[in-house]
Write a protein that holds these residues in place. Structure first.
Motif, PDB file in Angstrom:
ATOM      1  N   ALA A   1       3.298  -3.420 -12.754  1.00  0.00           N
ATOM      2  CA  ALA A   1       2.626  -3.276 -14.134  1.00  0.00           C
ATOM      3  C   ALA A   1       1.147  -2.872 -13.935  1.00  0.00           C
ATOM      4  CB  ALA A   1       2.319  -4.726 -14.560  1.00  0.00           C
ATOM      5  N   VAL A   2       0.742  -2.907 -12.634  1.00  0.00           N
ATOM      6  CA  VAL A   2      -0.569  -2.241 -12.385  1.00  0.00           C
ATOM      7  C   VAL A   2      -0.667  -0.914 -12.591  1.00  0.00           C
ATOM      8  CG1 VAL A   2      -2.307  -1.882 -10.816  1.00  0.00           C
ATOM      9  CG2 VAL A   2      -1.518  -4.100 -10.955  1.00  0.00           C
ATOM     10  N   VAL A   3       0.418  -0.247 -12.089  1.00  0.00           N
ATOM     11  CA  VAL A   3       0.475   1.177 -12.092  1.00  0.00           C
ATOM     12  C   VAL A   3       0.668   1.622 -13.709  1.00  0.00           C
ATOM     13  CG1 VAL A   3       2.125   3.348 -11.392  1.00  0.00           C
ATOM     14  CG2 VAL A   3       1.315   1.308  -9.652  1.00  0.00           C
ATOM     15  N   ALA A   4       1.646   0.876 -14.462  1.00  0.00           N
ATOM     16  CA  ALA A   4       1.927   1.415 -15.951  1.00  0.00           C
ATOM     17  C   ALA A   4       0.459   1.238 -16.374  1.00  0.00           C
ATOM     18  CB  ALA A   4       2.805   0.232 -16.216  1.00  0.00           C
ATOM     19  N   ALA A   5      -0.529   0.475 -16.274  1.00  0.00           N
ATOM     20  CA  ALA A   5      -1.782   0.363 -16.745  1.00  0.00           C
ATOM     21  C   ALA A   5      -2.673   1.311 -16.568  1.00  0.00           C
ATOM     22  CB  ALA A   5      -2.412  -1.191 -16.766  1.00  0.00           C
TER      23      ALA A   5
ATOM     24  N   ARG B   1      -8.976  -4.047 -17.284  1.00  0.00           N
ATOM     25  CA  ARG B   1      -9.254  -5.463 -17.468  1.00  0.00           C
ATOM     26  C   ARG B   1      -8.435  -6.105 -19.017  1.00  0.00           C
ATOM     27  NH1 ARG B   1     -13.642  -8.143 -14.676  1.00  0.00           N
ATOM     28  NH2 ARG B   1     -13.491  -7.489 -12.669  1.00  0.00           N
ATOM     29  N   SER B   2      -8.601  -5.139 -19.856  1.00  0.00           N
ATOM     30  CA  SER B   2      -8.238  -5.666 -20.978  1.00  0.00           C
ATOM     31  C   SER B   2      -6.934  -5.658 -21.304  1.00  0.00           C
ATOM     32  CB  SER B   2      -8.677  -4.882 -22.243  1.00  0.00           C
ATOM     33  OG  SER B   2      -8.256  -3.374 -22.130  1.00  0.00           O
ATOM     34  N   ASN B   3      -6.039  -4.883 -20.325  1.00  0.00           N
ATOM     35  CA  ASN B   3      -4.701  -4.905 -20.251  1.00  0.00           C
ATOM     36  C   ASN B   3      -3.955  -5.515 -19.172  1.00  0.00           C
ATOM     37  OD1 ASN B   3      -3.386  -2.735 -22.061  1.00  0.00           O
ATOM     38  ND2 ASN B   3      -5.051  -2.057 -21.722  1.00  0.00           N
ATOM     39  N   GLY B   4      -4.681  -6.781 -18.816  1.00  0.00           N
ATOM     40  CA  GLY B   4      -4.600  -7.700 -17.890  1.00  0.00           C
ATOM     41  C   GLY B   4      -4.375  -7.438 -16.439  1.00  0.00           C
ATOM     42  N   VAL B   5      -4.996  -6.571 -15.866  1.00  0.00           N
ATOM     43  CA  VAL B   5      -5.212  -6.040 -14.392  1.00  0.00           C
ATOM     44  C   VAL B   5      -6.852  -6.145 -14.245  1.00  0.00           C
ATOM     45  CG1 VAL B   5      -5.040  -4.199 -12.643  1.00  0.00           C
ATOM     46  CG2 VAL B   5      -3.228  -4.191 -14.808  1.00  0.00           C
ATOM     47  N   GLY B   6      -6.811  -7.286 -13.376  1.00  0.00           N
ATOM     48  CA  GLY B   6      -7.905  -7.917 -12.688  1.00  0.00           C
ATOM     49  C   GLY B   6      -8.549  -6.810 -11.567  1.00  0.00           C
TER      50      GLY B   6
ATOM     51  N   ALA C   1       0.817  -1.257  -0.083  1.00  0.00           N
ATOM     52  CA  ALA C   1      -0.091  -0.210  -0.048  1.00  0.00           C
ATOM     53  C   ALA C   1       0.724   1.341  -0.190  1.00  0.00           C
ATOM     54  CB  ALA C   1      -0.980   0.030   1.231  1.00  0.00           C
ATOM     55  N   GLY C   2       1.953   1.065   0.855  1.00  0.00           N
ATOM     56  CA  GLY C   2       2.885   2.410   0.740  1.00  0.00           C
ATOM     57  C   GLY C   2       3.394   2.402  -0.414  1.00  0.00           C
ATOM     58  N   ARG C   3       3.657   1.644  -1.138  1.00  0.00           N
ATOM     59  CA  ARG C   3       4.471   1.630  -2.564  1.00  0.00           C
ATOM     60  C   ARG C   3       3.406   2.212  -3.567  1.00  0.00           C
ATOM     61  NH1 ARG C   3       6.359  -1.832  -6.804  1.00  0.00           N
ATOM     62  NH2 ARG C   3       8.288  -0.965  -7.398  1.00  0.00           N
ATOM     63  N   TYR C   4       2.185   1.558  -3.610  1.00  0.00           N
ATOM     64  CA  TYR C   4       1.196   2.187  -4.445  1.00  0.00           C
ATOM     65  C   TYR C   4       0.991   3.710  -4.080  1.00  0.00           C
ATOM     66  CZ  TYR C   4      -1.339  -1.801  -6.253  1.00  0.00           C
ATOM     67  OH  TYR C   4      -1.851  -2.769  -7.347  1.00  0.00           O
ATOM     68  N   ASP C   5       0.796   4.237  -2.974  1.00  0.00           N
ATOM     69  CA  ASP C   5       0.536   5.594  -2.458  1.00  0.00           C
ATOM     70  C   ASP C   5       1.739   6.322  -3.296  1.00  0.00           C
ATOM     71  OD1 ASP C   5      -1.344   4.850  -0.718  1.00  0.00           O
ATOM     72  OD2 ASP C   5      -0.208   4.911   1.031  1.00  0.00           O
ATOM     73  N   GLN C   6       3.007   6.015  -3.190  1.00  0.00           N
ATOM     74  CA  GLN C   6       4.211   6.680  -3.943  1.00  0.00           C
ATOM     75  C   GLN C   6       3.932   6.700  -5.225  1.00  0.00           C
ATOM     76  OE1 GLN C   6       7.773   4.986  -2.445  1.00  0.00           O
ATOM     77  NE2 GLN C   6       7.442   5.805  -0.410  1.00  0.00           N
ATOM     78  N   LEU C   7       3.650   5.389  -5.908  1.00  0.00           N
ATOM     79  CA  LEU C   7       3.689   5.477  -7.475  1.00  0.00           C
ATOM     80  C   LEU C   7       2.601   5.928  -7.944  1.00  0.00           C
ATOM     81  CD1 LEU C   7       4.592   1.607  -7.650  1.00  0.00           C
ATOM     82  CD2 LEU C   7       6.198   3.444  -8.255  1.00  0.00           C
ATOM     83  N   LEU C   8       1.393   6.271  -7.105  1.00  0.00           N
ATOM     84  CA  LEU C   8       0.105   6.924  -7.866  1.00  0.00           C
ATOM     85  C   LEU C   8       0.123   8.528  -7.437  1.00  0.00           C
ATOM     86  CD1 LEU C   8      -2.391   4.198  -6.999  1.00  0.00           C
ATOM     87  CD2 LEU C   8      -1.221   4.478  -9.279  1.00  0.00           C
ATOM     88  N   ALA C   9       1.139   8.881  -6.753  1.00  0.00           N
ATOM     89  CA  ALA C   9       0.920  10.146  -6.210  1.00  0.00           C
ATOM     90  C   ALA C   9       0.652  11.340  -7.303  1.00  0.00           C
ATOM     91  CB  ALA C   9       2.174  10.626  -5.303  1.00  0.00           C
ATOM     92  N   ASP C  10       1.242  11.121  -8.288  1.00  0.00           N
ATOM     93  CA  ASP C  10       1.184  12.107  -9.349  1.00  0.00           C
ATOM     94  C   ASP C  10      -0.073  11.975 -10.142  1.00  0.00           C
ATOM     95  OD1 ASP C  10       3.412  13.388  -8.535  1.00  0.00           O
ATOM     96  OD2 ASP C  10       4.506  12.340  -9.602  1.00  0.00           O
ATOM     97  N   LEU C  11      -0.828  10.839 -10.127  1.00  0.00           N
ATOM     98  CA  LEU C  11      -2.075  10.803 -11.089  1.00  0.00           C
ATOM     99  C   LEU C  11      -3.484  11.067 -10.457  1.00  0.00           C
ATOM    100  CD1 LEU C  11      -1.154   7.114 -11.865  1.00  0.00           C
ATOM    101  CD2 LEU C  11      -0.954   9.320 -13.246  1.00  0.00           C
ATOM    102  N   PRO C  12      -4.339  11.546 -11.251  1.00  0.00           N
ATOM    103  CA  PRO C  12      -5.521  12.014 -10.367  1.00  0.00           C
ATOM    104  C   PRO C  12      -6.315  11.109 -10.051  1.00  0.00           C
ATOM    105  CG  PRO C  12      -5.713  11.949 -13.044  1.00  0.00           C
ATOM    106  CD  PRO C  12      -4.288  11.578 -12.668  1.00  0.00           C
TER     107      PRO C  12
END
Length: 388
Positions: A375-379, A320-325, A271-282
């Motif tokens: 891969a999730v964050v890239a999608a 979903r179409s890019n492999g993220v469930g 979760a902490g890593r998600y928080d950082q990786l998504l910080a600049d996205l809306p």
């Protein structure tokens, strides 16, 4: 496809189940009591009652608390339907309390306002089911204070929250509620394949829940209406159900519980890593109340799509179409056809509907590799880049 949740089954888990298969008991043996004690001792409760699902645990908790015809059960609209259905199983009426805009849990302020009105209309709830969405506990101190003031009982639906804490203590210790229910479904933090446990500090509630999960049958002579006919004798003293957990499930649970703290700690790392990786996205990442230590069963983000030429559905379908469930937890219960037929309208609970219009659950499971998370964050970034 990277799933939104996934169980971790190790060789030690498999060995534990095989050991039971080779034993004399596949049901009603020593493993279920062992699992019950392990869960109860971990959270700091006096009693643990294992059943075949958290839905069954909610049902027997409501029955033990005396919920019946003419009574009211209130819960959050943002939950799985079982949190509300357990009231209907008992013949009670169900209503909802809108959510807090940051935690997505039942809002104590909205609860107080609704209680004030209900008191004037003589329809106060007998039970409030406080759902710890994603594993983050509700504001239980505030809810317990309202329970004392207005006279209702409290069930914590902690299906997402085993291993989490509230105000420094494990969820399920009974300080702020009558019964707490945990789920051990495969996508939950700990799994027994299917299963649930109700924990309580109340001896009488534990006795009643034990009866209700086992056909209402007892061999306890103190509960019988006559002296036993012999050592084979039992009596049915309640109308109960066959909600028992098997020895196989319990053995898996005992093995899994030994890794619970590790499971939750790993989820916090992710979760902490998600928080950082998504910080600049809306997106709005999960806000954590300072009184809570979430079990982090789910990692729910809210898409901020205002001004962007993309819909919630299109974003979901792209992932979903890019492999993220991805998934969506949950469709507000009051919008389900069965509940709409009771007279509920979508906008009866505006915070719940605002949440539903933006929420997406990103993959979160303790065995998740950082490469999968990348891969999730890239999608997600790709969705904003290509669709917006």
């Amino acid at each position: 496809m990277i799933p939104y949740g996934r169980q971790e089954i190790t060789e030690s888990d498999i060995d534990a189940v095989i050991e039971v298969l080779r034993s004399d008991f596949l049901t009603q043996g020593p493993k279920v009591p062992e699992f019950e004690r392990m869960v109860a001792e971990h959270v700091g409760a006096r009693h643990g009652l294992a059943v075949n699902s958290a839905t069954s645990a909610l049902h027997i908790a409501c029955l033990a608390l005396g919920l019946g015809n003419g009574d009211w059960l209130w819960t959050s609209p943002v939950t799985f339907v079982a949190s509300a259905n357990c009231g209907l199983y008992c013949g009670a009426c169900v209503d909802f309390v809108d959510i807090d805009s940051r935690t997505y849990n039942l809002c104590p302020v909205a609860l107080r306002k609704k209680l004030e009105v209900a008191r004037t209309e003589n329809r106060l709830p007998k039970i409030v089911v406080a759902v710890h969405l994603s594993g983050q506990p509700c504001d239980m101190k505030a809810i317990a204070a309202l329970a004392d003031e207005y006279g209702f009982k409290v069930i914590e639906d902690a299906s997402h929250a085993i291993g989490g804490k509230y105000r420094g203590e494990f969820i399920g210790n009974g300080r702020y509620s009558d019964v707490t229910v945990f789920s051990f479904h495969p996508v939950k933090i700990v799994t027994t394949a299917e299963g649930g446990v109700a924990v309580t500090n109340d001896d009488e509630l534990a006795r009643k829940m034990d009866l209700f999960r086992n056909h209402g049958i007892t061999r306890d002579t103190s509960l019988m209406t006559q002296e036993p006919d012999g050592p084979w004798y039992y009596q049915q003293v309640e109308l109960g159900f066959n909600y028992r957990m098997t020895e196989l499930q319990a053995a898996l649970g005992v093995s899994q519980m030994q890794r619970l703290d590790h499971f939750v700690a790993r989820r916090h790392q992710l979760a902490g890593r998600y928080d950082q990786l998504l910080a600049d996205l809306p997106v709005i990442t999960p806000w954590q109340h300072p009184d809570s230590y979430s079990g982090l069963h789910l990692y729910v983000v809210r898409l901020q799509l205002a001004g962007l030429d993309v819909s919630h559905r299109a974003f979901f379908e792209y992932l979903r179409s890019n492999g993220v469930g991805v998934n969506l937890h949950y469709i507000p219960v009051h919008t389900q056809p069965y509940y709409k037929a009771m007279g509920f309208e979508a906008q009866d609970f505006p915070e719940a509907m605002a949440y539903y219009s933006e929420a997406i659950s990103l993959p979160m499971f303790h065995g998740m590799a950082e490469e999968q998370q990348d891969a999730v964050v890239a999608a997600v970034k790709g969705a904003f880049g290509e669709l917006a």
